[in-house]
Design a protein around this motif. Structure first.
Motif, PDB file in Angstrom:
ATOM      1  N   ARG A 259       0.825  -1.217   0.000  1.00  0.00           N
ATOM      2  CA  ARG A 259       0.000   0.000   0.000  1.00  0.00           C
ATOM      3  C   ARG A 259       0.855   1.262   0.000  1.00  0.00           C
ATOM      4  O   ARG A 259       0.474   2.279  -0.575  1.00  0.00           O
ATOM      5  CB  ARG A 259      -0.900   0.030   1.244  1.00  0.00           C
ATOM      6  N   ASN A 260       1.992   1.192   0.655  1.00  0.00           N
ATOM      7  CA  ASN A 260       2.858   2.364   0.805  1.00  0.00           C
ATOM      8  C   ASN A 260       4.025   2.361  -0.183  1.00  0.00           C
ATOM      9  O   ASN A 260       5.063   2.992   0.075  1.00  0.00           O
ATOM     10  CB  ASN A 260       3.398   2.418   2.238  1.00  0.00           C
ATOM     11  N   LEU A 261       3.842   1.692  -1.303  1.00  0.00           N
ATOM     12  CA  LEU A 261       4.903   1.578  -2.302  1.00  0.00           C
ATOM     13  C   LEU A 261       5.529   2.930  -2.639  1.00  0.00           C
ATOM     14  O   LEU A 261       6.759   3.102  -2.562  1.00  0.00           O
ATOM     15  CB  LEU A 261       4.333   0.935  -3.575  1.00  0.00           C
ATOM     16  N   HIS A 262       4.729   3.893  -2.997  1.00  0.00           N
ATOM     17  CA  HIS A 262       5.254   5.172  -3.470  1.00  0.00           C
ATOM     18  C   HIS A 262       5.866   5.993  -2.341  1.00  0.00           C
ATOM     19  O   HIS A 262       6.828   6.737  -2.561  1.00  0.00           O
ATOM     20  CB  HIS A 262       4.159   5.957  -4.195  1.00  0.00           C
ATOM     21  N   GLU A 263       5.324   5.854  -1.132  1.00  0.00           N
ATOM     22  CA  GLU A 263       5.904   6.555   0.012  1.00  0.00           C
ATOM     23  C   GLU A 263       7.316   6.044   0.309  1.00  0.00           C
ATOM     24  O   GLU A 263       8.203   6.825   0.690  1.00  0.00           O
ATOM     25  CB  GLU A 263       5.010   6.392   1.240  1.00  0.00           C
ATOM     26  N   HIS A 264       7.533   4.751   0.137  1.00  0.00           N
ATOM     27  CA  HIS A 264       8.867   4.187   0.343  1.00  0.00           C
ATOM     28  C   HIS A 264       9.822   4.637  -0.752  1.00  0.00           C
ATOM     29  O   HIS A 264      10.941   5.097  -0.475  1.00  0.00           O
ATOM     30  CB  HIS A 264       8.792   2.658   0.396  1.00  0.00           C
ATOM     31  N   ILE A 265       9.387   4.515  -1.996  1.00  0.00           N
ATOM     32  CA  ILE A 265      10.260   4.896  -3.113  1.00  0.00           C
ATOM     33  C   ILE A 265      10.672   6.363  -3.007  1.00  0.00           C
ATOM     34  O   ILE A 265      11.795   6.740  -3.351  1.00  0.00           O
ATOM     35  CB  ILE A 265       9.554   4.624  -4.458  1.00  0.00           C
ATOM     36  N   ALA A 266       9.784   7.205  -2.479  1.00  0.00           N
ATOM     37  CA  ALA A 266      10.061   8.639  -2.374  1.00  0.00           C
ATOM     38  C   ALA A 266      11.262   8.942  -1.482  1.00  0.00           C
ATOM     39  O   ALA A 266      11.919   9.974  -1.656  1.00  0.00           O
ATOM     40  CB  ALA A 266       8.830   9.378  -1.846  1.00  0.00           C
ATOM     41  N   VAL A 267      11.570   8.055  -0.530  1.00  0.00           N
ATOM     42  CA  VAL A 267      12.689   8.315   0.387  1.00  0.00           C
ATOM     43  C   VAL A 267      13.808   7.286   0.258  1.00  0.00           C
ATOM     44  O   VAL A 267      14.733   7.274   1.063  1.00  0.00           O
ATOM     45  CB  VAL A 267      12.207   8.377   1.851  1.00  0.00           C
TER      46      VAL A 267
END
Length: 344
Positions: A256-264
């Protein structure tokens, strides 16, 4: 009283990747100073992208310190950057606001290239060396050259002498590429030590006239591996309770948090996370047992131990900020209910 050389080290305001900075002051102490004895110290933030010239003062706040084995009576002082009041964190201070849990264990695998004259050590002036294959954990001049191992071994000794929890080294898949591993209990402690180990490596390489290249894909779209900083993590609950149901819920939260992880997880990761060279595509989450082509590799030991232990997120790259990476991992974990929280 002994005069100590205090090397204050901090992260500047450059984006997307901060640079390490350092400056020295001399202070007298009866013995090796405690962290509490180290004073705040100002610097010119207008020269580090952290202030404007008309209001340039920033403040360094010591948050961790280590013996400096390269200097007589030396101290390595990891600092946070604060506003002039010495209390308010500067906007570039990624350490001040991260989630921290002393029972959360992190192991970072820092990959990097050693560069000289604009190319990796061992690369010819034009073209490429023999294809990758024999370089990973390689031995011998044709595989690792004449000075790389000397640098890596000296860096290992410096880290150990400084009290950094250095876990190991190896030559990596591409020629001129190496890795070291750092383990820490608590996200701040682990991340502090990664940044300090990076600093020691960069400083050491000065005398060899070699640069450290942390970019995740310095050779571009070629058949040469990129560099990551795989994040091995566990919480007390994961180690002691775990279970298949909790594991599957945890993986769903990471999805669910794929993009939040990739962002950092470091800049330009789309260049590295392509589905090739032991990576998963950056825009698709996956996990698998012993699968180095997955977003998260699940060790055999984790399954055999009743879905308890640690997991490896292989997506963070070599330029990633370990403060932000560890904090994001903990934030996602916090979204998953445990049996204790459900009972409460």
């Amino acid at each position: 009283m002994t005069k100590y050389k205090l090397e204050y080290i901090w992260l500047d305001g450059y984006k997307p990747v901060p640079n390490l900075r350092g400056k020295t002051q001399i202070k007298e102490f009866d013995s090796f100073p405690t962290l509490e004895q180290l004073p705040l110290w100002g610097f010119d933030g207008s020269s580090t992208m952290q202030a404007e010239g008309r209001n340039s003062d920033c403040v360094l706040k010591p948050v961790a310190h280590y013996p400096d084995p390269a200097r007589t009576n030396g101290v390595l002082v990891m600092c946070e950057v604060m506003m002039p009041d010495g209390v308010t964190p500067h906007e570039s201070n990624s350490r001040a606001t991260i989630l921290d849990d002393e029972d959360a264990w992190f192991g970072f695998e820092q990959e990097y290239f050693l560069y000289k004259d604009g190319r990796p050590l061992g690369f010819p002036e034009h073209g490429y060396p023999a294809p990758q294959g024999p370089y990973y954990t390689g031995v011998g001049y044709k595989n690792v050259g004449s000075i790389a191992r000397q640098i890596v071994e000296e860096h290992l000794d410096l880290c150990l002498a400084a009290g950094i929890n250095h876990e190991g080294i190896n030559a990596e898949v591409a020629k001129g590429q190496w890795e070291f591993q750092i383990f820490g209990k608590g996200s701040k402690k682990a991340a502090d030590q990664i940044w300090m180990a990076r600093y020691l490596l960069i400083r050491l390489c000065e005398k060899y006239e070699v640069d450290v290249e942390f970019h995740c894909k310095p050779l571009g779209d070629t058949d040469w591996n990129g560099s990551g900083m795989h994040c091995n993590f566990s919480t007390k609950y994961m180690r002691e309770v775990g279970g298949k149901e909790y594991f599957e819920a945890l993986m769903a939260a990471f999805d669910r948090n794929l993009h939040e992880h990739i962002a950092v997880y470091g800049p330009d990761n789309h260049m590295r996370l392509t589905g090739k060279h032991e990576t998963a595509p950056w825009d698709k989450f996956s996990y698998g047992v012993a699968d180095r082509g997955a977003s998260i590799r699940v060790p055999h030991s984790f399954i055999k131990n009743g879905y308890r232990g640690y997991l490896e997120d292989r997506r963070p790259n070599s330029q990633g900020d370990p403060y932000q990476i560890a904090s994001r991992v903990l934030k996602t974990i916090s979204e998953v209910p445990t049996t204790q929280s459900a009972a409460a």
